[in-house]
Scaffold this active site. Structure first.
Site, mmCIF file in Angstrom:
data_model
loop_
_atom_site.group_PDB
_atom_site.id
_atom_site.type_symbol
_atom_site.label_atom_id
_atom_site.label_comp_id
_atom_site.label_asym_id
_atom_site.label_seq_id
_atom_site.Cartn_x
_atom_site.Cartn_y
_atom_site.Cartn_z
ATOM 1 N N SER A 1 24.835 19.260 32.358
ATOM 2 C CA SER A 1 23.979 20.420 32.131
ATOM 3 C C SER A 1 23.123 20.594 33.378
ATOM 4 C CB SER A 1 23.099 20.157 30.906
ATOM 5 O OG SER A 1 22.124 21.170 30.794
ATOM 6 N N LYS B 1 27.639 23.069 32.435
ATOM 7 C CA LYS B 1 26.817 24.045 31.713
ATOM 8 C C LYS B 1 25.723 24.488 32.666
ATOM 9 C CE LYS B 1 23.274 23.274 28.282
ATOM 10 N NZ LYS B 1 22.956 22.657 26.964
ATOM 11 N N LYS C 1 22.165 26.542 33.127
ATOM 12 C CA LYS C 1 21.018 27.188 32.501
ATOM 13 C C LYS C 1 20.923 28.591 33.084
ATOM 14 C CE LYS C 1 19.473 23.872 29.937
ATOM 15 N NZ LYS C 1 19.346 24.007 28.477
ATOM 16 N N ASP D 1 23.666 28.496 29.126
ATOM 17 C CA ASP D 1 22.659 28.256 28.088
ATOM 18 C C ASP D 1 21.384 29.009 28.448
ATOM 19 O OD1 ASP D 1 20.957 27.294 26.151
ATOM 20 O OD2 ASP D 1 21.111 25.178 26.723
ATOM 21 N N GLU E 1 25.420 29.812 25.119
ATOM 22 C CA GLU E 1 24.562 29.062 24.187
ATOM 23 C C GLU E 1 23.210 29.741 24.024
ATOM 24 O OE1 GLU E 1 24.309 24.956 25.388
ATOM 25 O OE2 GLU E 1 22.657 24.485 24.036
ATOM 26 N N ASP F 1 22.080 26.375 19.438
ATOM 27 C CA ASP F 1 21.384 25.104 19.650
ATOM 28 C C ASP F 1 20.071 25.181 18.851
ATOM 29 O OD1 ASP F 1 19.805 23.012 20.598
ATOM 30 O OD2 ASP F 1 20.038 23.449 22.722
ATOM 31 N N LYS G 1 22.374 18.281 17.968
ATOM 32 C CA LYS G 1 21.439 17.393 18.671
ATOM 33 C C LYS G 1 20.763 16.499 17.650
ATOM 34 C CE LYS G 1 19.986 19.879 22.771
ATOM 35 N NZ LYS G 1 19.066 20.898 23.266
ATOM 36 N N GLY H 1 22.096 17.219 24.457
ATOM 37 C CA GLY H 1 21.217 16.127 24.885
ATOM 38 C C GLY H 1 19.841 16.637 25.244
HETATM 39 O O1 OSB Z 1 18.987 23.385 25.659
HETATM 40 O O2 OSB Z 1 20.325 21.761 25.776
HETATM 41 C C1 OSB Z 1 19.225 22.251 26.044
HETATM 42 C C2 OSB Z 1 17.272 19.781 28.229
HETATM 43 C C3 OSB Z 1 15.975 20.062 27.845
HETATM 44 C C4 OSB Z 1 15.749 21.070 26.936
HETATM 45 C C5 OSB Z 1 16.817 21.790 26.381
HETATM 46 C C6 OSB Z 1 18.121 21.488 26.741
HETATM 47 C C7 OSB Z 1 18.350 20.489 27.715
HETATM 48 C C8 OSB Z 1 19.659 20.152 28.238
HETATM 49 C C9 OSB Z 1 19.872 18.748 28.728
HETATM 50 O O3 OSB Z 1 20.543 20.975 28.374
HETATM 51 C C10 OSB Z 1 21.203 18.181 28.396
HETATM 52 C C11 OSB Z 1 21.327 16.727 28.797
HETATM 53 O O4 OSB Z 1 20.659 15.851 28.196
HETATM 54 O O5 OSB Z 1 22.090 16.457 29.731
HETATM 55 MG MG MG Z 2 20.639 24.295 24.688
#
Ligand code: OSB
Ligand code: MG
Length: 375
Positions: free
Chosen positions: A136, A162, A164, A189, A216, A241, A265, A293
């Protein structure tokens, strides 16, 4: 019977190897609460409250997790003996606060599976030996920077990334990654940054043409209707999520056809048991899931891997190897990804890894111990 006699809370801060920016915040370090529980039989279990330090992803933060564990959840664990983790969770008087509950539930699952003499993955009914994992990646300063970061992880063997996204960082970066690595699966995401008034935004049609694995959480957690409306228009699956906070929320989302994929999660759902329940329901409904995660340390990531070994986890999870996140981790063996696969820890009963308490203490900002006899 799981009879917890002593609990220690550690507030642990670790620097991230690479700063992480989402549509709502930027982080260069992670501060989680680790929970260590010792039973009357001498078993030692661990859990992790993987809340971000600020209440931007959801309303919890490190302080609320510390408080809720300290004042309510740990006293509940110390007050009696429990047959099962489900019984302990049912005994909690606290409404909400899933990240705090996830830590105490994880401790109980670690102890319960140790009592059974099996790895947590097996106690849950996990069938997979390895979890398919991606990375991510946060919002970067430029597309060139992003491509360098992706190149690093592709070189490390990951086949799924993934990204952001935010209103100012979405189509161009996703397109650049898709064009540079046609064989890498790309998903995005938004962490709920868009609103119903963005529904007609050309951006979604543009993203739809990129052949992404999924989009996402484009809208706010409560806004299931906008997700359902957008899903009817797009070929690309929508994944939820933040919206999936419980089995009840999942039922509503499925009924509305608000998503085709669910991110499970452990933290957001309030524990290993609740995460398994959402998996089981999705598996029955034929809805594919993957494990999200929260930049967990090795404790929380070991629990996530055990959950992700369940048969319905068919899409790559946000469960990268330790070195994607931290210089050193708090567990042995370290969690390592090979060719985008992370082995489910089964080296010993419980979480399947040994927690290195010295490392935990080294990075602890605050430590508190409570005993059953104090109560
Ligand atoms: O939306 O999945 C999310 C980290 C902090 C807050 C929200 C998210 C995330 C991640 C981290 O995407 C995923 C990871 O632990 O590698
Ligand atoms: Mg997410």
């Amino acid at each position: 019977m799981i009879d917890v006699q002593e609990v220690t809370l550690f507030r642990v801060r670790k620097a991230l190897v690479h700063e992480f920016e989402t549509s709502s915040h930027t982080k260069s370090y992670i501060e989680h609460v680790l929970v260590k529980a010792t039973t009357a039989d001498g078993l030692v279990g661990w859990g992790e409250a993987a809340s971000p330090s600020d209440p931007f992803y959801c309303y919890e933060n490190t302080d609320t997790c510390w408080q809720i564990l300290n004042h309510y959840l740990v006293p509940t664990l110390l007050a009696g003996a429990f047959e099962s983790p489900e019984d302990a969770l049912a005994a909690s008087p606290v409404n909400g606060h899933p990240f705090a509950h996830a830590a105490s539930d994880m401790v109980m699952w670690d102890l319960f599976s140790q009592e059974q003499g099996v790895p947590l993955a097996d106690a849950l009914g996990g069938t997979q030996e390895n979890v398919s994992a991606g990375v991510s990646l946060g919002i970067e300063k430029s597309i060139d920077e992003l491509l360098k970061v992706v190149a690093h992880h592709v070189h490390d063997g990951y086949h799924r990334v993934k990204l952001k996204i935010s209103p100012h960082w979405a189509y161009e970066p996703a397109k650049a990654v898709c064009e540079t690595w046609p064989d890498v699966a790309v998903q995005v995401d938004a962490n709920g940054v868009f609103t119903a008034s963005d529904l007609d935004n050309q951006l979604f049609n543009d993203l739809d043409r990129l052949g992404l694995l999924m989009i996402e959480q484009p809208f706010a957690m409560e806004d299931l209707l906008s997700h359902a409306t957008l899903q009817r228009r797009l070929e690309t699956p929508i994944c939820l999520d933040e919206s999936i906070t419980s089995l009840a929320a999942l039922e509503t989302a499925l009924f509305l056809k608000a998503a085709q994929i669910i991110n499970i999660k452990v933290s957001r759902l309030g524990g290993v048991g609740p995460a398994k329940a959402v998996h089981d329901r999705c598996h029955d409904a034929g809805v594919p899931v993957w494990c999200g995660g929260m930049h967990e340390f090795g404790v929380g990531r070991a629990a996530n891997l055990a959950v992700a070994s369940l048969p319905g986890f068919t899409l790559p999870s946000d469960l990268s190897g330790s070195k994607k996140y931290y210089e050193t981790d708090v567990v042995d063996p370290e969690i390592i990804a090979h060719d985008g696969l992370v082995p489910v820890p089964r080296g010993r009963p419980g979480l399947g890894v040994r927690v290195l308490e010295d490392r935990v203490r080294q990075d602890a900002l605050e430590i508190v111990t409570m005993k059953a006899s104090d109560g």
